[in-house]
Write a protein that holds these residues in place. Structure first.
Motif, PDB file in Angstrom:
ATOM      1  N   GLU A   1       0.823  -1.210   0.000  1.00 27.70           N
ATOM      2  CA  GLU A   1       0.000   0.000   0.000  1.00 27.70           C
ATOM      3  C   GLU A   1       0.857   1.260   0.000  1.00 27.70           C
ATOM      4  OE1 GLU A   1      -2.686  -0.539   3.311  1.00 27.70           O
ATOM      5  OE2 GLU A   1      -3.579  -2.312   2.366  1.00 27.70           O
ATOM      6  N   ALA A   2       1.973   1.237   0.720  1.00 27.16           N
ATOM      7  CA  ALA A   2       2.870   2.406   0.752  1.00 27.16           C
ATOM      8  C   ALA A   2       3.458   2.676  -0.632  1.00 27.16           C
ATOM      9  CB  ALA A   2       3.981   2.186   1.777  1.00 27.16           C
ATOM     10  N   VAL A   3       3.886   1.626  -1.310  1.00 29.63           N
ATOM     11  CA  VAL A   3       4.459   1.799  -2.647  1.00 29.63           C
ATOM     12  C   VAL A   3       3.378   2.218  -3.634  1.00 29.63           C
ATOM     13  CG1 VAL A   3       5.578   0.579  -4.569  1.00 29.63           C
ATOM     14  CG2 VAL A   3       6.399   0.260  -2.239  1.00 29.63           C
ATOM     15  N   GLU A   4       2.219   1.596  -3.546  1.00 27.41           N
ATOM     16  CA  GLU A   4       1.145   1.946  -4.465  1.00 27.41           C
ATOM     17  C   GLU A   4       0.684   3.389  -4.264  1.00 27.41           C
ATOM     18  OE1 GLU A   4      -3.046   0.236  -6.244  1.00 27.41           O
ATOM     19  OE2 GLU A   4      -2.064  -0.846  -4.609  1.00 27.41           O
ATOM     20  N   SER A   5       0.717   3.877  -3.032  1.00 24.70           N
ATOM     21  CA  SER A   5       0.321   5.268  -2.800  1.00 24.70           C
ATOM     22  C   SER A   5       1.343   6.236  -3.396  1.00 24.70           C
ATOM     23  CB  SER A   5       0.117   5.542  -1.311  1.00 24.70           C
ATOM     24  OG  SER A   5       1.340   5.590  -0.625  1.00 24.70           O
ATOM     25  N   GLU A   6       2.598   5.828  -3.485  1.00 25.96           N
ATOM     26  CA  GLU A   6       3.648   6.664  -4.074  1.00 25.96           C
ATOM     27  C   GLU A   6       3.684   6.550  -5.600  1.00 25.96           C
ATOM     28  OE1 GLU A   6       5.739   8.863  -2.661  1.00 25.96           O
ATOM     29  OE2 GLU A   6       5.024   8.491  -0.636  1.00 25.96           O
ATOM     30  N   LEU A   7       3.507   5.321  -6.119  1.00 29.70           N
ATOM     31  CA  LEU A   7       3.739   5.074  -7.545  1.00 29.70           C
ATOM     32  C   LEU A   7       2.480   4.839  -8.369  1.00 29.70           C
ATOM     33  CD1 LEU A   7       6.760   2.584  -7.345  1.00 29.70           C
ATOM     34  CD2 LEU A   7       6.826   5.071  -7.611  1.00 29.70           C
ATOM     35  N   GLY A   8       1.396   4.450  -7.718  1.00 33.25           N
ATOM     36  CA  GLY A   8       0.194   4.051  -8.443  1.00 33.25           C
ATOM     37  C   GLY A   8       0.219   2.551  -8.723  1.00 33.25           C
ATOM     38  N   ALA A   9      -0.935   2.028  -9.091  1.00 31.93           N
ATOM     39  CA  ALA A   9      -1.086   0.581  -9.287  1.00 31.93           C
ATOM     40  C   ALA A   9      -0.235   0.062 -10.446  1.00 31.93           C
ATOM     41  CB  ALA A   9      -2.548   0.228  -9.509  1.00 31.93           C
ATOM     42  N   GLU A  10      -0.249   0.753 -11.596  1.00 32.59           N
ATOM     43  CA  GLU A  10       0.484   0.272 -12.767  1.00 32.59           C
ATOM     44  C   GLU A  10       1.973   0.129 -12.480  1.00 32.59           C
ATOM     45  OE1 GLU A  10       1.459   1.485 -17.407  1.00 32.59           O
ATOM     46  OE2 GLU A  10       0.093   2.725 -16.254  1.00 32.59           O
ATOM     47  N   ALA A  11       2.583   1.162 -11.920  1.00 32.70           N
ATOM     48  CA  ALA A  11       4.014   1.108 -11.647  1.00 32.70           C
ATOM     49  C   ALA A  11       4.339   0.131 -10.515  1.00 32.70           C
ATOM     50  CB  ALA A  11       4.546   2.500 -11.312  1.00 32.70           C
ATOM     51  N   THR A  12       3.424  -0.035  -9.569  1.00 32.02           N
ATOM     52  CA  THR A  12       3.655  -1.002  -8.496  1.00 32.02           C
ATOM     53  C   THR A  12       3.666  -2.419  -9.062  1.00 32.02           C
ATOM     54  OG1 THR A  12       2.666   0.472  -6.874  1.00 32.02           O
ATOM     55  CG2 THR A  12       2.832  -1.857  -6.266  1.00 32.02           C
ATOM     56  N   ILE A  13       2.729  -2.713  -9.944  1.00 35.38           N
ATOM     57  CA  ILE A  13       2.732  -4.013 -10.615  1.00 35.38           C
ATOM     58  C   ILE A  13       4.012  -4.160 -11.446  1.00 35.38           C
ATOM     59  CG2 ILE A  13       1.595  -5.394 -12.415  1.00 35.38           C
ATOM     60  CD1 ILE A  13      -1.064  -4.120 -11.302  1.00 35.38           C
ATOM     61  N   GLY A  14       4.409  -3.104 -12.126  1.00 37.56           N
ATOM     62  CA  GLY A  14       5.656  -3.129 -12.892  1.00 37.56           C
ATOM     63  C   GLY A  14       6.862  -3.358 -12.001  1.00 37.56           C
ATOM     64  N   ALA A  15       6.878  -2.722 -10.832  1.00 35.86           N
ATOM     65  CA  ALA A  15       8.000  -2.905  -9.899  1.00 35.86           C
ATOM     66  C   ALA A  15       8.043  -4.345  -9.391  1.00 35.86           C
ATOM     67  CB  ALA A  15       7.869  -1.937  -8.729  1.00 35.86           C
ATOM     68  N   ALA A  16       6.899  -4.894  -9.002  1.00 36.82           N
ATOM     69  CA  ALA A  16       6.861  -6.278  -8.519  1.00 36.82           C
ATOM     70  C   ALA A  16       7.308  -7.238  -9.612  1.00 36.82           C
ATOM     71  CB  ALA A  16       5.456  -6.628  -8.038  1.00 36.82           C
ATOM     72  N   SER A  17       6.824  -7.027 -10.824  1.00 44.66           N
ATOM     73  CA  SER A  17       7.168  -7.912 -11.935  1.00 44.66           C
ATOM     74  C   SER A  17       8.633  -7.780 -12.326  1.00 44.66           C
ATOM     75  CB  SER A  17       6.273  -7.606 -13.136  1.00 44.66           C
ATOM     76  OG  SER A  17       4.922  -7.827 -12.801  1.00 44.66           O
ATOM     77  N   THR A  18       9.153  -6.559 -12.312  1.00 48.11           N
ATOM     78  CA  THR A  18      10.565  -6.351 -12.644  1.00 48.11           C
ATOM     79  C   THR A  18      11.453  -6.976 -11.581  1.00 48.11           C
ATOM     80  OG1 THR A  18      10.023  -4.330 -13.860  1.00 48.11           O
ATOM     81  CG2 THR A  18      12.323  -4.597 -13.168  1.00 48.11           C
ATOM     82  N   ALA A  19      11.130  -6.760 -10.315  1.00 48.47           N
ATOM     83  CA  ALA A  19      11.920  -7.366  -9.231  1.00 48.47           C
ATOM     84  C   ALA A  19      11.915  -8.884  -9.338  1.00 48.47           C
ATOM     85  CB  ALA A  19      11.372  -6.923  -7.873  1.00 48.47           C
ATOM     86  N   ALA A  20      10.742  -9.465  -9.528  1.00 53.72           N
ATOM     87  CA  ALA A  20      10.644 -10.922  -9.626  1.00 53.72           C
ATOM     88  C   ALA A  20      11.309 -11.443 -10.896  1.00 53.72           C
ATOM     89  CB  ALA A  20       9.180 -11.344  -9.581  1.00 53.72           C
ATOM     90  N   GLY A  21      11.145 -10.722 -11.998  1.00 55.25           N
ATOM     91  CA  GLY A  21      11.755 -11.138 -13.259  1.00 55.25           C
ATOM     92  C   GLY A  21      13.269 -11.141 -13.200  1.00 55.25           C
ATOM     93  N   TYR A  22      13.833 -10.099 -12.614  1.00 57.25           N
ATOM     94  CA  TYR A  22      15.298 -10.034 -12.535  1.00 57.25           C
ATOM     95  C   TYR A  22      15.846 -10.952 -11.451  1.00 57.25           C
ATOM     96  CZ  TYR A  22      15.961  -6.897 -16.364  1.00 57.25           C
ATOM     97  OH  TYR A  22      16.021  -6.388 -17.636  1.00 57.25           O
ATOM     98  N   ALA A  23      15.051 -11.242 -10.420  1.00 58.01           N
ATOM     99  CA  ALA A  23      15.466 -12.262  -9.452  1.00 58.01           C
ATOM    100  C   ALA A  23      15.500 -13.624 -10.134  1.00 58.01           C
ATOM    101  CB  ALA A  23      14.520 -12.281  -8.251  1.00 58.01           C
ATOM    102  N   ALA A  24      14.498 -13.908 -10.963  1.00 56.74           N
ATOM    103  CA  ALA A  24      14.485 -15.171 -11.712  1.00 56.74           C
ATOM    104  C   ALA A  24      15.687 -15.241 -12.645  1.00 56.74           C
ATOM    105  CB  ALA A  24      13.185 -15.307 -12.501  1.00 56.74           C
ATOM    106  N   LEU A  25      15.980 -14.147 -13.321  1.00 59.17           N
ATOM    107  CA  LEU A  25      17.147 -14.129 -14.199  1.00 59.17           C
ATOM    108  C   LEU A  25      18.417 -14.378 -13.385  1.00 59.17           C
ATOM    109  CD1 LEU A  25      18.276 -13.738 -17.049  1.00 59.17           C
ATOM    110  CD2 LEU A  25      18.425 -11.285 -16.556  1.00 59.17           C
TER     111      LEU A  25
END
Length: 181
Positions: free
Chosen positions: A134-158
């Motif tokens: 909720e803290a991140v979403e309040s700062e970045l919005g839903a789209e960028a929060t989903i992008g941040a989660a996906s980017t973090a998980a994607g690069y962790a997988a890489l």
């Protein structure tokens, strides 16, 4: 030592040959892609997925590189860290900020970037709380929060693939160091 051979462009069908070359450094073969290239369909999928994160995450270039460097730091992927130190600098991060990400020192970052760093580390650890999300979403919005989660998980997988395959930094390159100052 790499656990798989690095394929060359000549080893691949034409539709896959360019996928082992850096999009940021034209003509330069990248070891991680050359290792994954032993399975061209998986390589194509990885490149498409990472490309969508790169281009459509809703994050600024600076935010994207904060996420990637934080994920690399959290996972301990020297290879991924090395690849993104210069990219991060080009995206507006200072060497001091990059070093701070490496030691998880958030004090010099604005509140929204502190939250992004904390969120990225939590995603990589699999420990995102409702309050942090909720803290991140309040700062970045839903789209960028989903992008941040996906980017973090994607690069962790890489990073996990890099580790599993024993991918090494490209010949002629010297590790940028966790503190690139």
């Amino acid at each position: 030592m790499p656990r798989v051979d690095y394929v060359s462009q000549e080893d691949l069908d034409d539709e896959y040959a360019d996928l082992i070359v850096s999009s940021l450094q034209p003509g330069k073969r990248i070891n991680v892609y050359s290792a994954i290239g032993n399975n061209p369909e998986v390589l194509a999928g990885f490149r498409a997925f990472l490309g969508s994160l790169w281009d459509h995450s809703g994050l600024s270039d600076r935010q994207r590189e904060i996420v990637i460097l934080t994920a690399a730091s959290e996972f301990g992927s020297a290879y991924e860290w090395h690849q993104h130190v210069n990219v991060g600098t080009d995206a507006g991060l200072t060497p001091e900020e990059i070093a701070a990400i490496g030691r998880d020192d958030r004090t010099g970052f604005p509140i929204d970037e502190q939250a992004l760093i904390a969120y990225t580390r939590a995603v990589v650890r699999g420990r995102v709380t409702d309050a942090l999300h909720e803290a991140v979403e309040s700062e970045l919005g839903a789209e960028a929060t989903i992008g941040a989660a996906s980017t973090a998980a994607g690069y962790a997988a890489l990073g996990q693939v890099i580790d599993a395959l024993g991918v090494e930094i490209e010949d002629g390159d010297e590790f940028a160091g966790w503190d690139p100052r």
